[in-house]
Design a protein around this motif. Structure first.
Motif, PDB file in Angstrom:
ATOM      1  N   ALA A 106      -3.714  -2.681 -10.271  1.00 43.54           N
ATOM      2  CA  ALA A 106      -2.783  -1.579 -10.008  1.00 43.54           C
ATOM      3  C   ALA A 106      -1.341  -2.044 -10.206  1.00 43.54           C
ATOM      4  N   TYR A 107      -0.453  -1.071 -10.357  1.00 41.61           N
ATOM      5  CA  TYR A 107       0.981  -1.356 -10.453  1.00 41.61           C
ATOM      6  C   TYR A 107       1.722  -0.483  -9.464  1.00 41.61           C
ATOM      7  N   ARG A 123      -6.331   0.237 -11.688  1.00 36.46           N
ATOM      8  CA  ARG A 123      -5.360   0.648 -12.711  1.00 36.46           C
ATOM      9  C   ARG A 123      -4.491   1.818 -12.256  1.00 36.46           C
ATOM     10  N   ARG A 125      -1.174   3.605 -11.068  1.00 31.02           N
ATOM     11  CA  ARG A 125       0.223   3.346 -11.410  1.00 31.02           C
ATOM     12  C   ARG A 125       1.103   4.197 -10.493  1.00 31.02           C
ATOM     13  N   LEU A 127       4.821   4.936  -9.665  1.00 27.97           N
ATOM     14  CA  LEU A 127       6.094   4.730 -10.356  1.00 27.97           C
ATOM     15  C   LEU A 127       7.286   4.829  -9.407  1.00 27.97           C
ATOM     16  N   VAL A 146      -1.940   8.163 -12.206  1.00 26.25           N
ATOM     17  CA  VAL A 146      -0.504   7.909 -12.282  1.00 26.25           C
ATOM     18  C   VAL A 146       0.196   8.847 -11.301  1.00 26.25           C
TER      19      VAL A 146
END
Length: 291
Positions: A106-107, A123, A125, A127, A146
């Motif tokens: 993950a980010y 995975r 995301r 932001l 996302v």
């Protein structure tokens, strides 16, 4: 001569920038090199400031040497915290004794907030400016999701926020105690309120609303600025307020969101809300990958 004097002036300015700021404690300044694996491992093992970092990390990335081997300066403010070794602003917070779960794939952006019992899927995301907060209920984010800039996903005790796989939550969207099925598109500014269920494959277009305790069938589309209300949901354009109210009032927004009846004074509601959100005073930053 002029060029030489200018060079001296620039050097003095740089030194003053790093060493002349009284508001930054000298003990809170640390330098590391990137490119030396042994030094990097020692730095990470020790943690910023030997594990006694300060909150409010200021990400001062200033190259001091050859680009291949750079020094980066870590400046921190005041208050207990654990700064990321790369010193980002990213806030991963324990809330009410529960910590987020963030997989390696993950980010989470440096300016995002992930707070409490939040579980991110593979995975995912998250932001810049997005907030995922599990107040007294869970937030669960699926794989390949996302959450875009400045969106809010909030979990509640009776209404956890559950987002399926392959979902896009657009900028400034608001998902509050709702269930979003797989492969949904939640556009900019869309709002989904507690108890709502959005069926898989649905589209919530710009500034649309799915009201409390409403259920959208799979592959539904809520047009720009329209409101979905009821179980199953009916679609209302903004000019149909009276018809919407006939459905909306039975959905019990005050009881669902605040646990009070509709006649409760706003002062009473806000006294309860202030006490409830006061629990954030005990939040603490954590490293989701520690241990």
């Amino acid at each position: 001569m002029t060029c030489w004097l200018k060079s001296i002036g620039i050097l003095v300015s740089v030194l003053l920038f790093f060493f002349g700021h009284d508001e930054v404690p000298r003990a809170a300044v640390r330098t590391r090199k990137v490119g030396n694996e042994e030094e990097e491992n020692r730095w990470r093992a020790a943690g910023p400031l030997g594990g006694q970092a300060e909150a409010g990390c200021l990400n001062r990335l200033w190259p001091m040497a050859d680009p291949a081997v750079m020094n980066w300066r870590l400046l921190c403010g005041t208050g207990p915290a654990q700064c990321d070794p790369v010193c980002s602003f990213r806030m991963i917070l324990e809330h009410r004794g529960r910590q987020p779960v963030v997989p390696e794939s993950a980010y989470v952006a440096p300016t995002a907030v992930v707070c409490g019992a939040v579980v991110l899927g593979e995975r995912a995301r998250i932001l810049h400016g997005a907030v995922l907060t599990a107040e007294d209920g869970d937030v669960r984010i699926g794989a390949d999701v996302v959450v875009m800039e400045n969106a809010l996903v909030r979990g509640r005790s009776r209404h956890p926020a559950i987002v399926g796989d392959a979902v896009l939550i657009g900028p400034h969207a608001h998902v509050n105690g709702a269930v979003i099925g797989d492969e949904c598109f939640v556009a900019t500014g869309a709002s989904v309120f507690p108890g709502a269920v959005v069926g898989p494959g649905s589209e919530l277009r710009i500034n649309s609303v799915v009201h409390v305790n409403s259920r959208l069938e799979p592959e539904s589309v809520v047009p720009i600025g329209w409101i979905a209300a009821g179980d199953p949901a009916q679609l209302f354009s903004p000019d149909r307020h009276d018809e919407l109210w006939e459905v909306q009032q039975a959905l019990d927004f005050p009881g669902t969101v605040y646990g009070v009846d509709r006649a409760t004074p706003m002062r009473t509601i806000m006294q309860r809300q202030v006490e409830f959100f006061g629990a954030h005073r005990d939040d603490r930053p954590v490293d989701p990958h520690a241990g």
